[in-house]
Scaffold this active site. Structure first.
Site, PDB file in Angstrom:
ATOM      1  N   LYS A 152      -7.687   7.228   9.690  1.00 35.02           N
ATOM      2  CA  LYS A 152      -9.139   7.091   9.849  1.00 35.02           C
ATOM      3  C   LYS A 152      -9.417   6.855  11.335  1.00 35.02           C
ATOM      4  O   LYS A 152      -9.674   5.730  11.758  1.00 35.02           O
ATOM      5  CB  LYS A 152      -9.583   5.838   9.085  1.00 35.02           C
ATOM      6  CG  LYS A 152     -10.496   6.069   7.903  1.00 35.02           C
ATOM      7  CD  LYS A 152     -11.106   4.761   7.480  1.00 35.02           C
ATOM      8  CE  LYS A 152     -10.725   4.337   6.101  1.00 35.02           C
ATOM      9  NZ  LYS A 152     -11.319   3.046   5.707  1.00 35.02           N
ATOM     10  N   PHE A 204     -14.374   4.075   2.651  1.00 35.00           N
ATOM     11  CA  PHE A 204     -13.359   3.222   2.040  1.00 35.00           C
ATOM     12  C   PHE A 204     -12.763   3.959   0.846  1.00 35.00           C
ATOM     13  O   PHE A 204     -13.484   4.368  -0.066  1.00 35.00           O
ATOM     14  CB  PHE A 204     -13.947   1.879   1.615  1.00 35.00           C
ATOM     15  CG  PHE A 204     -12.879   0.862   1.335  1.00 35.00           C
ATOM     16  CD1 PHE A 204     -12.266   0.176   2.375  1.00 35.00           C
ATOM     17  CD2 PHE A 204     -12.457   0.632   0.030  1.00 35.00           C
ATOM     18  CE1 PHE A 204     -11.247  -0.733   2.124  1.00 35.00           C
ATOM     19  CE2 PHE A 204     -11.435  -0.282  -0.229  1.00 35.00           C
ATOM     20  CZ  PHE A 204     -10.834  -0.964   0.821  1.00 35.00           C
ATOM     21  N   VAL A 205     -11.455   4.149   0.895  1.00 32.86           N
ATOM     22  CA  VAL A 205     -10.799   4.914  -0.166  1.00 32.86           C
ATOM     23  C   VAL A 205      -9.807   4.064  -0.945  1.00 32.86           C
ATOM     24  O   VAL A 205      -9.262   3.090  -0.418  1.00 32.86           O
ATOM     25  CB  VAL A 205     -10.068   6.150   0.412  1.00 32.86           C
ATOM     26  CG1 VAL A 205     -11.044   7.184   0.922  1.00 32.86           C
ATOM     27  CG2 VAL A 205      -9.077   5.749   1.508  1.00 32.86           C
ATOM     28  N   ASP A 226      -5.964   2.451  10.035  1.00 35.94           N
ATOM     29  CA  ASP A 226      -7.407   2.224  10.081  1.00 35.94           C
ATOM     30  C   ASP A 226      -7.748   1.729  11.495  1.00 35.94           C
ATOM     31  O   ASP A 226      -7.917   2.524  12.406  1.00 35.94           O
ATOM     32  CB  ASP A 226      -7.740   1.214   8.984  1.00 35.94           C
ATOM     33  CG  ASP A 226      -9.214   0.947   8.819  1.00 35.94           C
ATOM     34  OD1 ASP A 226     -10.002   1.859   9.057  1.00 35.94           O
ATOM     35  OD2 ASP A 226      -9.582  -0.184   8.450  1.00 35.94           O
ATOM     36  N   GLY A 276       0.766  -1.249   0.000  1.00 39.90           N
ATOM     37  CA  GLY A 276       0.000   0.000   0.000  1.00 39.90           C
ATOM     38  C   GLY A 276       0.794   1.294   0.000  1.00 39.90           C
ATOM     39  O   GLY A 276       0.331   2.302  -0.507  1.00 39.90           O
ATOM     40  N   ARG A 298      -4.507   0.827  -7.394  1.00 35.15           N
ATOM     41  CA  ARG A 298      -3.308   1.375  -6.732  1.00 35.15           C
ATOM     42  C   ARG A 298      -2.634   2.447  -7.581  1.00 35.15           C
ATOM     43  O   ARG A 298      -1.980   3.343  -7.061  1.00 35.15           O
ATOM     44  CB  ARG A 298      -2.278   0.265  -6.477  1.00 35.15           C
ATOM     45  CG  ARG A 298      -2.712  -0.779  -5.467  1.00 35.15           C
ATOM     46  CD  ARG A 298      -1.505  -1.654  -5.116  1.00 35.15           C
ATOM     47  NE  ARG A 298      -1.889  -2.912  -4.481  1.00 35.15           N
ATOM     48  CZ  ARG A 298      -2.101  -3.067  -3.190  1.00 35.15           C
ATOM     49  NH1 ARG A 298      -1.990  -2.047  -2.364  1.00 35.15           N
ATOM     50  NH2 ARG A 298      -2.432  -4.250  -2.694  1.00 35.15           N
TER      51      ARG A 298
HETATM   52  P1  IMP Z   1      -5.265  -1.441   9.989  1.00 32.36           P
HETATM   53  O1  IMP Z   1      -6.718  -1.793  10.147  1.00 32.36           O
HETATM   54  O2  IMP Z   1      -4.953  -0.107  10.608  1.00 32.36           O
HETATM   55  O3  IMP Z   1      -4.402  -2.548  10.466  1.00 32.36           O
HETATM   56  O4  IMP Z   1      -5.016  -1.239   8.440  1.00 32.36           O
HETATM   57  C1  IMP Z   1      -4.534  -2.290   7.683  1.00 32.36           C
HETATM   58  C2  IMP Z   1      -4.566  -2.075   6.213  1.00 32.36           C
HETATM   59  O5  IMP Z   1      -5.914  -2.066   5.769  1.00 32.36           O
HETATM   60  C3  IMP Z   1      -3.989  -0.780   5.659  1.00 32.36           C
HETATM   61  O6  IMP Z   1      -2.585  -0.768   5.562  1.00 32.36           O
HETATM   62  C4  IMP Z   1      -4.615  -0.808   4.285  1.00 32.36           C
HETATM   63  O7  IMP Z   1      -3.855  -1.632   3.424  1.00 32.36           O
HETATM   64  C5  IMP Z   1      -5.970  -1.434   4.526  1.00 32.36           C
HETATM   65  N1  IMP Z   1      -7.030  -0.405   4.532  1.00 32.36           N
HETATM   66  C6  IMP Z   1      -7.636   0.148   5.593  1.00 32.36           C
HETATM   67  N2  IMP Z   1      -8.548   1.048   5.215  1.00 32.36           N
HETATM   68  C7  IMP Z   1      -8.507   1.077   3.861  1.00 32.36           C
HETATM   69  C8  IMP Z   1      -9.218   1.840   2.848  1.00 32.36           C
HETATM   70  O8  IMP Z   1     -10.065   2.710   3.102  1.00 32.36           O
HETATM   71  N3  IMP Z   1      -8.880   1.550   1.567  1.00 32.36           N
HETATM   72  C9  IMP Z   1      -7.946   0.629   1.211  1.00 32.36           C
HETATM   73  N4  IMP Z   1      -7.260  -0.083   2.114  1.00 32.36           N
HETATM   74  C10 IMP Z   1      -7.541   0.140   3.431  1.00 32.36           C
HETATM   75 MG    MG Z   2      -1.559  -1.884   3.955  1.00 30.73          MG
END
Ligand code: IMP
Ligand code: MG
Length: 175
Positions: free
Chosen positions: A130, A151-152, A102, A43, A164
């Site tokens: 977020k 969701f982005v 996230d 990402g 991407r």
């Molecule tokens: P976490 O929930 O903070 O562990 O986030 C893990 C991963 O979820 C991020 O590095 C992104 O790859 C993916 N992710 C979270 N929110 C989004 C979104 O809105 N769009 C795309 N990928 C997301």
């Molecule tokens: Mg990621």
């Protein structure tokens, strides 16, 4: 893919401007330090490439791949190391770069992992935050934009492994 409805949330110009500001701030803060940028794949590959070119402090750059069990939208809360850090980071000032915080589960895991490997300091630097979705108590040290619970995709972020390469951030909605 044909269901996508493009709804631009953050433009290329906004991203560019913010990264330039952040690059200056990081350069100032890491002057005389042993900066090591740890980019989380996949990402953050575009964000990292643009950010490091705005950092004037000498830096090393390494990549790590993690995956969360489940999918991008429904995280199970467990993180797996798919490809670990390729260098010895003992004594280095590690800046973890990711696309988005996230739930915070990924960043929290990587921060602890980096600490356990003997880094001198560990900070996080994300493109997006977020905060409404947080499950663990973590706040990124550097962040370009705070966004609401939508969701982005684009600029490195994916949906079903697509989008991407889109140069801006847009809100992905299923019709
Ligand atoms: P976490 O929930 O903070 O562990 O986030 C893990 C991963 O979820 C991020 O590095 C992104 O790859 C993916 N992710 C979270 N929110 C989004 C979104 O809105 N769009 C795309 N990928 C997301
Ligand atoms: Mg990621």
């Amino acid at each position: 893919m044909e269901q996508k409805k493009e709804n631009i949330l953050i433009s290329e110009e906004q991203i560019k401007k913010r990264i330039s500001e952040l690059g200056k701030e990081i350069s100032r803060n890491y002057k005389n330090k042993n900066l090591y940028v740890l980019s989380l794949l996949r990402g953050s590959f575009i964000y990292t490439a643009d950010l490091v070119r705005q950092i004037t402090t000498p830096t090393r750059i390494g990549f790590m791949t993690t995956s969360s069990y489940g999918n991008a939208e429904i995280s199970t809360g467990m993180v797996k190391v798919v490809n670990d850090i390729p260098d010895n980071i003992e004594g280095l000032d590690v800046l973890i770069v990711d696309d988005i915080v996230d739930t915070g589960i990924t960043m929290d895991f990587v921060v602890n992992h980096v600490k356990s490997l003997g880094a001198s300091s560990v900070k996080s630097c994300v493109l997006l935050d977020k905060p409404e979705r947080r499950k663990v108590n973590i706040k990124p040290d550097y962040c370009c934009f705070e966004i609401p619970d939508v969701f982005v995709v684009g600029y490195g972020l994916n949906y079903g492994d697509f989008y991407r390469n889109i140069p801006y951030i847009f809100n992905w909605e299923e019709k």
